[in-house]
Scaffold this motif. Structure first.
Motif, mmCIF file in Angstrom:
data_model
loop_
_atom_site.group_PDB
_atom_site.id
_atom_site.type_symbol
_atom_site.label_atom_id
_atom_site.label_comp_id
_atom_site.label_asym_id
_atom_site.label_seq_id
_atom_site.Cartn_x
_atom_site.Cartn_y
_atom_site.Cartn_z
ATOM 1 N N LEU A 114 0.834 -1.207 0.000
ATOM 2 C CA LEU A 114 0.000 0.000 0.000
ATOM 3 C C LEU A 114 0.866 1.254 0.000
ATOM 4 N N THR A 156 8.448 -3.633 -9.619
ATOM 5 C CA THR A 156 7.712 -3.425 -8.380
ATOM 6 C C THR A 156 6.680 -4.540 -8.298
ATOM 7 N N ILE A 157 6.696 -5.268 -7.200
ATOM 8 C CA ILE A 157 5.710 -6.337 -7.074
ATOM 9 C C ILE A 157 4.808 -6.069 -5.888
ATOM 10 N N SER A 158 3.596 -6.552 -5.994
ATOM 11 C CA SER A 158 2.636 -6.374 -4.903
ATOM 12 C C SER A 158 1.923 -7.703 -4.684
ATOM 13 N N ASN A 159 2.570 -8.565 -3.944
ATOM 14 C CA ASN A 159 2.027 -9.894 -3.646
ATOM 15 C C ASN A 159 1.493 -9.911 -2.220
ATOM 16 N N ALA A 160 0.754 -8.873 -1.873
ATOM 17 C CA ALA A 160 0.205 -8.712 -0.530
ATOM 18 C C ALA A 160 1.348 -8.836 0.489
ATOM 19 N N ASP A 166 8.884 -12.361 -1.673
ATOM 20 C CA ASP A 166 8.865 -12.649 -3.109
ATOM 21 C C ASP A 166 9.837 -11.752 -3.871
ATOM 22 N N SER A 253 7.188 -19.637 -4.484
ATOM 23 C CA SER A 253 5.896 -18.987 -4.274
ATOM 24 C C SER A 253 4.831 -20.021 -4.618
ATOM 25 N N ALA A 255 0.352 -20.548 -4.462
ATOM 26 C CA ALA A 255 -0.954 -19.977 -4.127
ATOM 27 C C ALA A 255 -1.833 -21.024 -3.448
ATOM 28 N N PHE A 388 -2.937 -11.937 1.644
ATOM 29 C CA PHE A 388 -4.213 -11.919 0.921
ATOM 30 C C PHE A 388 -4.042 -12.559 -0.460
ATOM 31 N N GLY A 389 -5.135 -13.069 -0.948
ATOM 32 C CA GLY A 389 -5.101 -13.655 -2.276
ATOM 33 C C GLY A 389 -4.516 -15.054 -2.268
ATOM 34 N N GLN A 391 -1.540 -15.866 -1.077
ATOM 35 C CA GLN A 391 -0.107 -15.834 -1.381
ATOM 36 C C GLN A 391 0.691 -16.573 -0.313
#
Lengths: 401, 371
Positions: A114, A156-160, A166, A253, A255, A388-389, A391
């Motif tokens: 965020l 730029t990664i956003s894997n919660a 990651d 990684s 899911a 979230f998601g 991960q």
């Protein structure tokens, strides 16, 4: 070329940088000393107004670094101050001369969840149209690349909440694949009312202390910060005469494919990630596990099950701790801060305590490090993250030859 | 080992589904509306009935951008002849490219807690506004249990997502990877980008913005052959870069991509540009690849759809490589960049270079060739 057990390029860690609520702005060693001392930084919030909420505690960055950042930086630019500081520290620690040409084969992977949202708050509150600097999450990594003359992959990664872990794993993959010789990887996030309100709405925040793996655990406290690792091919590190902290031996990684916000109750996704990371590292067990350990009822139970599944013969013999009871959950930064924790544990043969863990839970029955730091020989470590998601991410570091 | 694209899917203002999309593209049909109050032209996805297109009710309250991604992915999987319910989910990965994510949900969530306090904070809006919500939903919808990643950035991040997805496949961590990018129009982004001057450059002063999603399935050629599937295009090489000067980034990625594919500029028959507003892309291509046929970027027809636009371009480029001259001949005069003639060169060489500029001097380049 230095190759690992899988006949791939060996990837090593040569630099560390951190900004966390523990001795923020005073470097990795000060952070580590405070972590081993079990210092709790979770306290009533100052930077955000929590008065309307039933929970009030966060782990906030204060002290000299905060005032330095506060002087020049607005609320919405805190995360950039954090990542700039941690990045600079890691680069300086590694001794790499990015601006003098080493940036040609260097890259960045920044994990964040965020990061720009505090800037977005300003936009939404004002009802205006001025796009604040830093609104876009990718602006942080891009700016760092320009500032340091980095010409390789910049992501730029956003894997919660697995983003920081990651980021390091993905960066290692880029080196293995030959896309770069050196990567600076980590994560950063800052407290915001948006994040506080969001986790509050999910009922995830504790009114008590953060008590990972405790029978009476009741939720997490949000934190903030940033951490970066300089990782590079072993060949590159040796050629530079760099100090090598550790080897990035395995990463995966996976899911859950189970639920958007909650973890798989049996920890199958996390166990899968651990199994693949261990296989890559060529290990059947490790000497220490830095747990995701948020202090929420479901996470800690799920994580315990995942560790048991992944280490059928040794789960009860491996020291496990979570530093989130001291510094809260800094979402995108958490995995990177915990990676620093793992490497320092290996370097100092000491593992930090899970503070506030007082009452045993039959559902969480591993060898958690309680009360105080423990001296233990550490040649291999596992760092875990989930988010979230669905991960899940697992990183294995080993002592470098 | 060759990495191939075996399926594509799209939700766009040009149409929902690849056939409608390609048909409108080849006719050069713009979906951009005229001037609107906010001073921009917009191209929206029309006739999007999610309940009909994607009957899985678990996602009925998902953000529109997630719904676009789910529908595009469904088409790409079908196109690739895949039923993931019969596949080992641990051998499948998902990589998403996201620019703004569910910005509408973020705004609504913020409005809720800032005007009504904690009781106004919706947990659904919060969890669906997180940027990896697309990847999470795709994983949940299709039982994907392998690596799941969300890359953030401007148009170039679509190339990064393909690059990382291909890497996962190449090194054997997964058998196949779903790469998806989505974007939903929101007044806040439009207003803000107008202020920043980030818009399209189709020769008119008024900026234009679009939305939608694109998806591709990537796998090893041998894996596709084992399934009895022919690749639509081979991913010959990918490069991404950021430097202080956009032109340097663009030159750098073209040179890297050519080198990575062991090709020279003469080997490239066609070029698709991302459509950056300053036409740096065109200048670099004109300099480095003067003889290549240039095809119309989708952006000219649907506006700036950020990384979703990049995946839409990739869907077109894949189609051009697969169909060769048949596709080229179908393209109307309005579908070529002005002054650059359409040729049938693509059918002779079947290689397309695909170049994208980001908004912060990032660049990405893909080279596709016939599988």
């Amino acid at each position: 070329m230095d190759l690992d057990k899988n006949n791939q390029r060996q990837v090593v860690v040569t630099g560390l940088g951190i900004v966390s609520p523990l001795e923020s702005g005073h470097g990795v060693d000060a952070f580590w000393k405070a972590a081993l001392a079990g210092r709790n930084t979770v306290a009533p919030a100052g930077i955000i107004d929590t008065e309307p909420y039933v929970t009030h505690a966060v782990a906030e960055i204060k002290g000299s670094f905060a005032s330095e950042a506060g002087k020049d930086r607005l609320y919405e630019r805190r995360w950039q101050a954090f990542i700039e500081h941690a990045f600079a520290e890691a680069v300086a620690d590694s001794g790499v001369a990015l601006k003098a040409g080493d940036g040609q084969r260097a890259g960045i992977v920044l994990g964040t969840v965020l990061a720009g949202v505090a800037a977005g708050e300003k936009l939404w509150r004002s009802g205006g149209t001025e796009l604040p600097v830093g609104y876009r999450l990718s602006s942080g990594a891009t700016q760092l690349a320009k500032d340091y003359g980095i010409k390789g992959p910049v992501l730029t990664i956003s894997n919660a909440c697995a983003s920081g872990t990651d980021a390091i794993g993905m960066a290692a993959r880029y080196i293995v694949a030959g896309r770069a010789d050196l990567m600076i990887a980590g994560g950063g996030d800052a407290l915001s009312e948006f994040a506080f309100s969001g986790f509050s709405s999910l009922g995830a925040l504790t009114k008590d202390l953060v008590r990972p793996f405790d029978k009476d655990r009741s939720g997490l406290a949000l934190g903030e910060g940033a951490a970066f690792l300089v990782i590079e091919s072993k060949t590159s590190a040796k050629a530079r005469g760099a100090c090598i902290y550790a080897e990035v031996a395995g990463y995966s990684s996976a899911a859950d494919a189970n639920h958007m916000t909650g973890p798989d109750r049996d920890g199958r996704g996390l166990a899968s990630a651990i199994g693949k990371a261990l296989k890559e590292a060529g290990l059947a067990r490790v000497d220490y596990i830095s747990a995701h350990g948020t202090g929420t009822p479901f996470n800690d139970q799920m994580e315990t099950l995942a560790i048991k599944t992944a280490f059928p013969d040794s789960a009860f013999d491996i020291p496990v701790s979570s530093i989130k009871s001291m510094i809260g959950h800094s979402f995108g930064a958490a995995g990177a801060i915990e990676a620093v924790t793992c490497i320092k544990a290996m370097e100092t043969s000491s593992v930090p305590p899970t503070v506030n863990l007082e009452t045993d839970d039959p559902a969480c029955d591993l060898d958690y490090v309680k009360g105080q730091a423990r001296e233990v020989s550490v040649d291999s470590v596992l760092s875990l993250s989930a988010g979230f998601g669905g991960q899940n991410a697992a990183l294995v570091f080993t002592r470098a030859d | 080992m060759s990495i191939v694209i075996t399926g594509t899917g799209v939700v766009s203002p040009l149409g929902i589904g690849k056939d409608a999309f390609i048909r409108a593209f080849t006719r050069g049909e713009s979906r951009l509306t005229g001037a609107v109050d906010i001073g921009a032209r917009l191209a929206r996805v029309a006739g999007f009935d999610f309940g009909t297109l994607f009957p899985d009710r678990r996602f009925r309250r998902a953000a529109v951008v997630t719904q676009y991604a789910l529908v595009a992915a469904a088409e790409a999987l079908k196109d690739a002849g895949l039923d993931l319910s019969t596949y080992d989910g641990k051998r499948v990965g998902v990589v998403c490219g996201v620019t703004h994510g569910a910005l509408g949900y973020s705004c609504d969530f913020h409005k809720g807690f800032s005007t009504e306090g904690p009781l106004g904070a919706s947990p659904v809006l919060f969890s669906d506004s997180v940027l990896n919500a697309l990847a999470g939903a795709l994983s949940l919808a299709y039982g994907i249990k392998g690596p799941s990643h969300t890359l953030i950035g401007g148009p170039d991040v679509g190339v990064q997502a393909v690059e990382y997805g291909a890497e996962l496949v190449r090194d054997g961590r997964v058998d196949l990877c779903l790469v998806v990018a989505g974007e939903a129009l929101h007044e806040r982004t439009v207003e803000a980008y107008i202020k920043l001057g980030i818009a399209t450059g189709d020769g008119e002063a008024m900026p234009a913005y679009g939305e939608g999603a694109g998806a591709v399935v990537i796998e090893r050629d041998v894996g596709a052959k084992e399934r009895g599937i022919t690749g639509l295009a081979e991913l010959a090489s990918v490069a991404t870069m950021v430097t202080p000067a956009l032109e340097d980034s663009l030159r750098g990625v073209v040179e890297q991509a050519l080198s990575g594919a062991d090709l020279s500029s003469a080997d490239i028959a066609g070029v698709m540009l991302g459509g950056g507003s300053d036409d740096f892309e065109g200048c670099v291509v004109g300099d480095l690849l003067p003889d290549a046929t240039r095809f119309l970027p989708v952006k000219e027809l649907v506006g700036e759809a950020f990384c979703a636009g990049t995946l839409m371009n990739l869907v077109v480029a894949t189609h051009l490589v697969y169909e060769g001259a048949r596709a080229v001949e179908g393209i109307g005069a309005g579908a070529a960049i002005e002054g650059v003639p359409i040729s049938t060169g693509v059918d002779q060489e079947q290689r397309i270079l695909f170049l994208v500029a980001g908004h912060r001097k990032e660049a990405g380049c893909l080279i596709l060739k016939r599988a």
